[in-house]
Design a protein around this motif. Structure first.
Motif, PDB file in Angstrom:
ATOM      1  N   PHE A  34       0.790  -1.225   0.000  1.00 14.30           N
ATOM      2  CA  PHE A  34       0.000   0.000   0.000  1.00 14.30           C
ATOM      3  C   PHE A  34       0.827   1.282   0.000  1.00 14.30           C
ATOM      4  CE2 PHE A  34      -2.654  -3.203   2.196  1.00 14.30           C
ATOM      5  CZ  PHE A  34      -3.767  -3.175   1.374  1.00 14.30           C
ATOM      6  N   GLY A  35       2.145   1.191   0.273  1.00 13.13           N
ATOM      7  CA  GLY A  35       2.915   2.398   0.547  1.00 13.13           C
ATOM      8  C   GLY A  35       2.822   2.688   2.039  1.00 13.13           C
ATOM      9  N   GLU A  36       3.866   3.291   2.614  1.00 10.76           N
ATOM     10  CA  GLU A  36       3.935   3.420   4.067  1.00 10.76           C
ATOM     11  C   GLU A  36       2.793   4.241   4.647  1.00 10.76           C
ATOM     12  OE1 GLU A  36       6.993   4.952   7.593  1.00 10.76           O
ATOM     13  OE2 GLU A  36       7.720   4.663   5.535  1.00 10.76           O
ATOM     14  N   ALA A  37       2.498   5.396   4.026  1.00  8.58           N
ATOM     15  CA  ALA A  37       1.476   6.279   4.590  1.00  8.58           C
ATOM     16  C   ALA A  37       0.112   5.607   4.639  1.00  8.58           C
ATOM     17  CB  ALA A  37       1.407   7.579   3.782  1.00  8.58           C
ATOM     18  N   GLN A  38      -0.297   5.005   3.506  1.00  8.00           N
ATOM     19  CA  GLN A  38      -1.609   4.360   3.469  1.00  8.00           C
ATOM     20  C   GLN A  38      -1.628   3.098   4.326  1.00  8.00           C
ATOM     21  OE1 GLN A  38      -3.064   2.904  -0.345  1.00  8.00           O
ATOM     22  NE2 GLN A  38      -5.094   3.678   0.127  1.00  8.00           N
ATOM     23  N   ALA A  39      -0.499   2.391   4.392  1.00  4.38           N
ATOM     24  CA  ALA A  39      -0.427   1.172   5.205  1.00  4.38           C
ATOM     25  C   ALA A  39      -0.677   1.493   6.674  1.00  4.38           C
ATOM     26  CB  ALA A  39       0.929   0.505   5.030  1.00  4.38           C
ATOM     27  N   ARG A  40      -0.061   2.551   7.160  1.00  4.14           N
ATOM     28  CA  ARG A  40      -0.256   2.929   8.563  1.00  4.14           C
ATOM     29  C   ARG A  40      -1.706   3.307   8.828  1.00  4.14           C
ATOM     30  NH1 ARG A  40       4.274   3.032  11.408  1.00  4.14           N
ATOM     31  NH2 ARG A  40       6.287   3.246  10.338  1.00  4.14           N
ATOM     32  N   GLU A  41      -2.327   3.981   7.875  1.00  2.00           N
ATOM     33  CA  GLU A  41      -3.735   4.357   8.038  1.00  2.00           C
ATOM     34  C   GLU A  41      -4.625   3.122   8.083  1.00  2.00           C
ATOM     35  OE1 GLU A  41      -7.280   6.622   5.537  1.00  2.00           O
ATOM     36  OE2 GLU A  41      -5.213   6.694   4.827  1.00  2.00           O
ATOM     37  N   ILE A  42      -4.433   2.214   7.122  1.00  2.00           N
ATOM     38  CA  ILE A  42      -5.260   1.009   7.049  1.00  2.00           C
ATOM     39  C   ILE A  42      -5.068   0.142   8.286  1.00  2.00           C
ATOM     40  CG2 ILE A  42      -5.554  -1.177   5.814  1.00  2.00           C
ATOM     41  CD1 ILE A  42      -4.888   0.348   3.238  1.00  2.00           C
ATOM     42  N   PHE A  43      -3.814  -0.086   8.668  1.00  2.00           N
ATOM     43  CA  PHE A  43      -3.533  -0.953   9.810  1.00  2.00           C
ATOM     44  C   PHE A  43      -4.055  -0.334  11.103  1.00  2.00           C
ATOM     45  CE2 PHE A  43      -1.163  -3.174  13.050  1.00  2.00           C
ATOM     46  CZ  PHE A  43      -1.025  -4.459  12.539  1.00  2.00           C
ATOM     47  N   GLY A  44      -3.828   0.972  11.258  1.00  2.00           N
ATOM     48  CA  GLY A  44      -4.270   1.636  12.480  1.00  2.00           C
ATOM     49  C   GLY A  44      -5.769   1.580  12.657  1.00  2.00           C
ATOM     50  N   ASP A  45      -6.516   1.680  11.553  1.00  2.00           N
ATOM     51  CA  ASP A  45      -7.971   1.634  11.628  1.00  2.00           C
ATOM     52  C   ASP A  45      -8.484   0.235  11.948  1.00  2.00           C
ATOM     53  OD1 ASP A  45      -7.944   4.275  10.984  1.00  2.00           O
ATOM     54  OD2 ASP A  45      -8.534   4.012   8.893  1.00  2.00           O
ATOM     55  N   ALA A  46      -7.755  -0.808  11.487  1.00  2.00           N
ATOM     56  CA  ALA A  46      -8.225  -2.179  11.677  1.00  2.00           C
ATOM     57  C   ALA A  46      -7.722  -2.801  12.976  1.00  2.00           C
ATOM     58  CB  ALA A  46      -7.792  -3.046  10.494  1.00  2.00           C
ATOM     59  N   ASP A  47      -6.638  -2.258  13.526  1.00  2.00           N
ATOM     60  CA  ASP A  47      -6.048  -2.789  14.767  1.00  2.00           C
ATOM     61  C   ASP A  47      -6.801  -2.191  15.958  1.00  2.00           C
ATOM     62  OD1 ASP A  47      -4.432  -3.864  16.731  1.00  2.00           O
ATOM     63  OD2 ASP A  47      -2.853  -2.356  16.492  1.00  2.00           O
ATOM     64  N   ILE A  48      -7.959  -2.751  16.261  1.00  2.00           N
ATOM     65  CA  ILE A  48      -8.866  -2.158  17.232  1.00  2.00           C
ATOM     66  C   ILE A  48      -8.274  -2.108  18.636  1.00  2.00           C
ATOM     67  CG2 ILE A  48     -11.167  -2.283  18.262  1.00  2.00           C
ATOM     68  CD1 ILE A  48     -11.050  -1.556  15.275  1.00  2.00           C
ATOM     69  N   ASP A  49      -7.566  -3.162  19.064  1.00  2.00           N
ATOM     70  CA  ASP A  49      -7.032  -3.153  20.431  1.00  2.00           C
ATOM     71  C   ASP A  49      -5.718  -2.392  20.535  1.00  2.00           C
ATOM     72  OD1 ASP A  49      -5.296  -4.874  19.197  1.00  2.00           O
ATOM     73  OD2 ASP A  49      -5.914  -6.655  20.323  1.00  2.00           O
ATOM     74  N   GLY A  50      -5.184  -1.941  19.396  1.00  2.00           N
ATOM     75  CA  GLY A  50      -4.007  -1.072  19.412  1.00  2.00           C
ATOM     76  C   GLY A  50      -2.718  -1.741  19.837  1.00  2.00           C
ATOM     77  N   ASP A  51      -2.615  -3.088  19.713  1.00  2.00           N
ATOM     78  CA  ASP A  51      -1.383  -3.756  20.143  1.00  2.00           C
ATOM     79  C   ASP A  51      -0.356  -3.873  19.028  1.00  2.00           C
ATOM     80  OD1 ASP A  51      -2.497  -5.671  18.520  1.00  2.00           O
ATOM     81  OD2 ASP A  51      -2.414  -7.301  19.996  1.00  2.00           O
ATOM     82  N   GLY A  52      -0.671  -3.334  17.852  1.00  2.00           N
ATOM     83  CA  GLY A  52       0.286  -3.342  16.747  1.00  2.00           C
ATOM     84  C   GLY A  52       0.359  -4.657  15.997  1.00  2.00           C
ATOM     85  N   ARG A  53      -0.586  -5.574  16.249  1.00  2.00           N
ATOM     86  CA  ARG A  53      -0.564  -6.886  15.599  1.00  2.00           C
ATOM     87  C   ARG A  53      -1.998  -7.295  15.258  1.00  2.00           C
ATOM     88  NH1 ARG A  53       4.559  -8.723  17.401  1.00  2.00           N
ATOM     89  NH2 ARG A  53       4.256 -10.779  16.476  1.00  2.00           N
ATOM     90  N   ILE A  54      -2.144  -8.026  14.159  1.00  4.15           N
ATOM     91  CA  ILE A  54      -3.440  -8.611  13.805  1.00  4.15           C
ATOM     92  C   ILE A  54      -3.217 -10.098  13.589  1.00  4.15           C
ATOM     93  CG2 ILE A  54      -5.324  -8.674  12.129  1.00  4.15           C
ATOM     94  CD1 ILE A  54      -4.802  -5.762  11.498  1.00  4.15           C
ATOM     95  N   SER A  55      -3.807 -10.935  14.441  1.00  4.22           N
ATOM     96  CA  SER A  55      -3.667 -12.387  14.308  1.00  4.22           C
ATOM     97  C   SER A  55      -4.570 -12.891  13.186  1.00  4.22           C
ATOM     98  CB  SER A  55      -4.052 -13.081  15.619  1.00  4.22           C
ATOM     99  OG  SER A  55      -5.455 -12.944  15.851  1.00  4.22           O
ATOM    100  N   PHE A  56      -4.348 -14.134  12.759  1.00  6.50           N
ATOM    101  CA  PHE A  56      -5.203 -14.697  11.713  1.00  6.50           C
ATOM    102  C   PHE A  56      -6.645 -14.784  12.195  1.00  6.50           C
ATOM    103  CE2 PHE A  56      -7.330 -18.468   9.927  1.00  6.50           C
ATOM    104  CZ  PHE A  56      -7.475 -18.009   8.629  1.00  6.50           C
ATOM    105  N   GLU A  57      -6.836 -15.166  13.465  1.00  2.00           N
ATOM    106  CA  GLU A  57      -8.197 -15.263  13.998  1.00  2.00           C
ATOM    107  C   GLU A  57      -8.888 -13.908  13.970  1.00  2.00           C
ATOM    108  OE1 GLU A  57      -9.928 -17.945  14.651  1.00  2.00           O
ATOM    109  OE2 GLU A  57      -8.195 -19.091  13.970  1.00  2.00           O
TER     110      GLU A  57
END
Length: 510
Positions: free
Chosen positions: A473-496
């Motif tokens: 996605f490119g760094e800027a958009q990647a941070r936006e997408i990940f930050g919005d989807a990482d609800i608990d804010g731990d910096g990781r998204i598991s497969f589950e």
């Protein structure tokens, strides 16, 4: 004035840089032009009057600071003045309607207001159109809203919200009353802050859906906008510049509580909520918000467009005037309320998941078997009469009007046409068509979701990290997408978590 380079990194940037595709297109356009003519190919699409080499005047930092559907945004420096600007490079082959892009450029050239992004120059080469604008480094209003929902206060103070809204109103009053321009897509993503300071100037940055409202006596019929912010009359395809006032009302509401007044777990649900025009100020989130603020929002969100305040009138509303004055610390603190609304969390999740889900579906779609694709290939080719591999809104309209499709498929195609229109996109690639139309039961299979998850994941752990998305996605958009989807804010998204988010998003679309 942009900052002069004073760090080693910025100084080194001017001495040696890797050549990117965008840079090569800017420096070798003469060769490309000659090749084209020698092969008797048609001349490249022209948007401006001449092809020019943007790198002659500007040094372009290859690092992306923004990423969109049509191109990327980088920093560039005037080689003579050493002043820094932003350069938006748009790949011309991805532009569906050249006249729409020309209209945006003409509008940006026409406007001159402290709260509207300033277009400095336009350059064009064979592959790209480059828009050089003033540099804004403070991030999107959307990002600040999300940051506020995660802070102790939960949202902007009334004073800070009113300050932002006053600036937006001032710019829109100028557009409406001086330039006869209606924006048609006001949303937090289309505002940038000049710097990272709390009191930085805010700028409207995107006029892609804007137009002059002097045609047809100010009545417009094109269905455009973004679900949370679109006015009900726009959904009925007959509206005026007052649709911008509605959008500002929605933005004001979100600034004061962290979630939108018209809500739903899918676009269709949001549209139905908007059409009713009914909203409330739920407790306890709104208990400490002043009656003046609530009255201002009600005046902006009147369902009847003619009864809404005009931008110039809204600037005179008691809430705007009183909050714009200097207020003491006690008053300002009283206008804050600490809360963690489930609605604001879900709003954040929905925005982030839309982007991640679309990317995942796009990858899954390109790896379907022939049996899983089924008849969709035949349908696409039937709609794509010109056999370009791309279908347009006009192609879809023709197919819907004259095609002989089964009723269930017809409903899906109509929904696709509606989604495409509202997104502001003019064309659809085969991959995107397949992602939108494929069987949901296929997309939800664990092996398909696992395949998409592994495609995104580039590290050796079991979880998805934000750095995994940089290449895609490119760094800027990647941070936006990940930050919005990482609800608990731990910096990781598991497969589950990823599988649950995908499943939830499909349930919400149903």
């Amino acid at each position: 004035m942009g900052p002069k380079p004073n760090t080693k990194e910025e100084k080194d940037d001017t001495q040696k840089q890797p050549r990117t595709e965008m840079e090569e297109s800017a420096t070798t356009f003469e060769g490309e032009k000659k090749k084209s003519r020698s092969r008797d190919k048609p001349d490249p699409v022209m948007i401006t009057d001449a092809l020019t080499d943007v790198r002659t005047k500007y040094h372009i930092n290859p690092r992306e600071i923004g990423h969109g559907h049509y191109g990327v945004v980088r920093k560039c420096m005037d080689r003579q003045t050493r002043e820094w600007f932003a350069i938006k490079s748009i790949r011309k082959s991805k532009v569906g309607k050249v006249d729409v892009l020309k209209r945006e450029i003409d509008i940006l050239k026409e406007v001159d207001h402290p709260h509207i992004i300033k277009l400095v120059e336009v350059h064009e080469d064979v592959k790209y159109l480059h828009l050089v604008t003033e540099l804004c480094t403070g991030g999107e209003l959307f990002d600040r809203i999300i940051a506020k929902t995660q802070s102790s206060e939960g949202h902007f103070s009334e004073h800070d919200a009113a300050t932002i809204v006053r600036c937006i109103l001032d710019a829109i009053a100028y557009c409406h009353d001086v330039k006869q321009i209606v924006h048609r897509d006001l949303k937090p993503e289309n505002f940038l802050f000049k710097t990272e300071k709390e009191d930085a100037e805010i700028k409207i940055i995107d006029f892609g859906l804007s137009r002059h409202d002097t045609l047809n006596f100010g009545v417009m019929k094109t269905k455009v906008g973004t679900p949370y912010y679109v006015a009900p009359e726009v959904l009925k395809r007959e509206y005026t510049k007052s649709c911008d006032i509605w959008s500002i009302g929605v933005i004001t509401y979100i600034l004061l509580c962290g979630y939108p007044p018209f809500y739903g777990d899918s676009d269709n649900q949001i549209f139905e909520s908007v059409k009713t025009g009914r909203f409330d100020f739920p407790s306890p989130d709104w208990d400490s918000i002043s009656d003046d603020a609530k009255d201002f929002i009600c005046c902006m969100l009147r369902k009847e467009p003619s009864k809404r305040l005009r931008a110039a009138e809204a600037l005179k509303h008691k809430w705007i005037k009183d909050q714009s004055d200097e207020e003491d610390t006690i008053s300002r603190e009283r206008s804050k309320v600490q809360h963690s609304s489930n609605r604001s969390v879900t709003f954040k999740k929905f925005m982030g998941m839309q982007k991640l889900k679309k990317a995942a579906l796009g990858y899954i779609a390109t790896h379907l078997t022939n049996s899983e694709v089924g008849v969709l290939g035949d349908i696409f080719h039937k709609i794509d009469e010109s056999h370009t591999g791309v279908i347009s809104l006009q192609d879809l309209d023709n197919a819907l009007a004259h095609g002989n499709f089964p009723p269930e498929l017809l409903l899906d195609l109509r929904q696709l046409r509606e989604d495409l229109s509202l997104s502001g996109e003019e064309t659809l690639l085969w991959k995107d068509f397949l992602a939108a139309m494929m069987d949901k039961s296929v997309a939800l299979r664990e092996d398909k979701i696992r395949m998409a998850f592994e495609h995104f994941k580039r590290n050796d752990s079991n979880d998805l990290l934000v750095s995994d998305l940089f290449e895609i996605f490119g760094e800027a958009q990647a941070r936006e997408i990940f930050g919005d989807a990482d609800i608990d804010g731990d910096g990781r998204i598991s497969f589950e978590d990823f599988r649950s988010l995908m499943a939830d998003s499909f349930a919400e679309d149903s």
